[in-house]
Scaffold this motif. Sequence first.
Motif, PDB file in Angstrom:
ATOM      1  N   ASP A 173      30.186  22.681 -13.150  1.00  0.00           N
ATOM      2  CA  ASP A 173      29.509  23.389 -12.065  1.00  0.00           C
ATOM      3  C   ASP A 173      30.073  22.942 -10.715  1.00  0.00           C
ATOM      4  O   ASP A 173      30.331  23.758  -9.821  1.00  0.00           O
ATOM      5  CB  ASP A 173      28.005  23.109 -12.132  1.00  0.00           C
ATOM      6  N   SER A 174      30.287  21.634 -10.571  1.00  0.00           N
ATOM      7  CA  SER A 174      30.858  21.099  -9.328  1.00  0.00           C
ATOM      8  C   SER A 174      32.279  21.610  -9.120  1.00  0.00           C
ATOM      9  O   SER A 174      32.673  21.960  -7.998  1.00  0.00           O
ATOM     10  CB  SER A 174      30.851  19.568  -9.381  1.00  0.00           C
ATOM     11  N   ASN A 177      32.336  25.095  -7.843  1.00  0.00           N
ATOM     12  CA  ASN A 177      31.788  25.210  -6.489  1.00  0.00           C
ATOM     13  C   ASN A 177      32.733  24.683  -5.421  1.00  0.00           C
ATOM     14  O   ASN A 177      32.546  24.973  -4.231  1.00  0.00           O
ATOM     15  CB  ASN A 177      30.455  24.453  -6.390  1.00  0.00           C
ATOM     16  N   ASN A 178      33.740  23.914  -5.833  1.00  0.00           N
ATOM     17  CA  ASN A 178      34.590  23.244  -4.848  1.00  0.00           C
ATOM     18  C   ASN A 178      36.077  23.539  -4.987  1.00  0.00           C
ATOM     19  O   ASN A 178      36.839  23.316  -4.055  1.00  0.00           O
ATOM     20  CB  ASN A 178      34.388  21.720  -4.927  1.00  0.00           C
ATOM     21  N   ASN A 183      36.619  29.301  -9.515  1.00  0.00           N
ATOM     22  CA  ASN A 183      35.498  29.771  -8.711  1.00  0.00           C
ATOM     23  C   ASN A 183      34.836  30.957  -9.407  1.00  0.00           C
ATOM     24  O   ASN A 183      35.217  31.345 -10.518  1.00  0.00           O
ATOM     25  CB  ASN A 183      35.970  30.153  -7.300  1.00  0.00           C
TER      26      ASN A 183
END
Length: 244
Positions: A173-174, A177-178, A183
């Motif tokens: 998930d991280s 998001n980054n 993405n």
Amino acid sequence: MRYFIFILLPFSIFSQNITGKVYDSDTTVKGIDVFNLSKQTRTYTDNYGNFTIEATIGDTISFHSIFHDKKIIKLNKSHFKDIVVIELSKTINRLNEILIQNDIKPKEFNPQKEQVSLKKQIVNDSKSNPHLYGTSSKYGLDIVRVISLVGKLFKNKKSKNTSIIPISHKALDSLFNNSPLFNDDMLISALTIPKDYKQLFFEYCETKSLNKDLLKKENEVILLDSLVTYSKTFLEIVEESKKK
């Protein structure tokens, strides 16, 4: 009197080796496909972006990967005098290509075949014993329960390998998001995972015990290949569960 005749052959007819280094906007790049279009030979850049390939003046060489635009150069004398420096532009538009790396060894454990077998076992059993598979969820008819059970069975098959630190649901998930590459656009367009299923897909991937080292930038290609494979089996399980 003897006469000696020296025939001067053009420099370009002799094959030589050219050496070089490949960069992108961030760093040197490993695994770049270096292909001599004239001689139909190829090699790949090493962990530090270096390559060596046989070539002749006038040969055409291409450089590319699934994350970089193709670059083509025609060799001249200057390319043989020093290290050739190639800079590539990044792209994420050709996600269906496969990078072939010579140092990837085939695994004895085949996750695709094992996954298909386990999926069929769970789906068939869920039809025979619906009372054991809980109730509906926001993702659809018993999908969470079915995928969870498939994941547990699949995870038990890999339990013997204790040296691997798996990628967690939170880590994926991280990442999405980054990361500029991983993405929501990739999730929807390349992996064809509906946005509402995003977290469920990450939970499913967590059961695969993907090596945490795949989160490193240099392993993006391998991680992408794994996510493409798991997205297909994930969607198959979802569709089978909806049909129940």
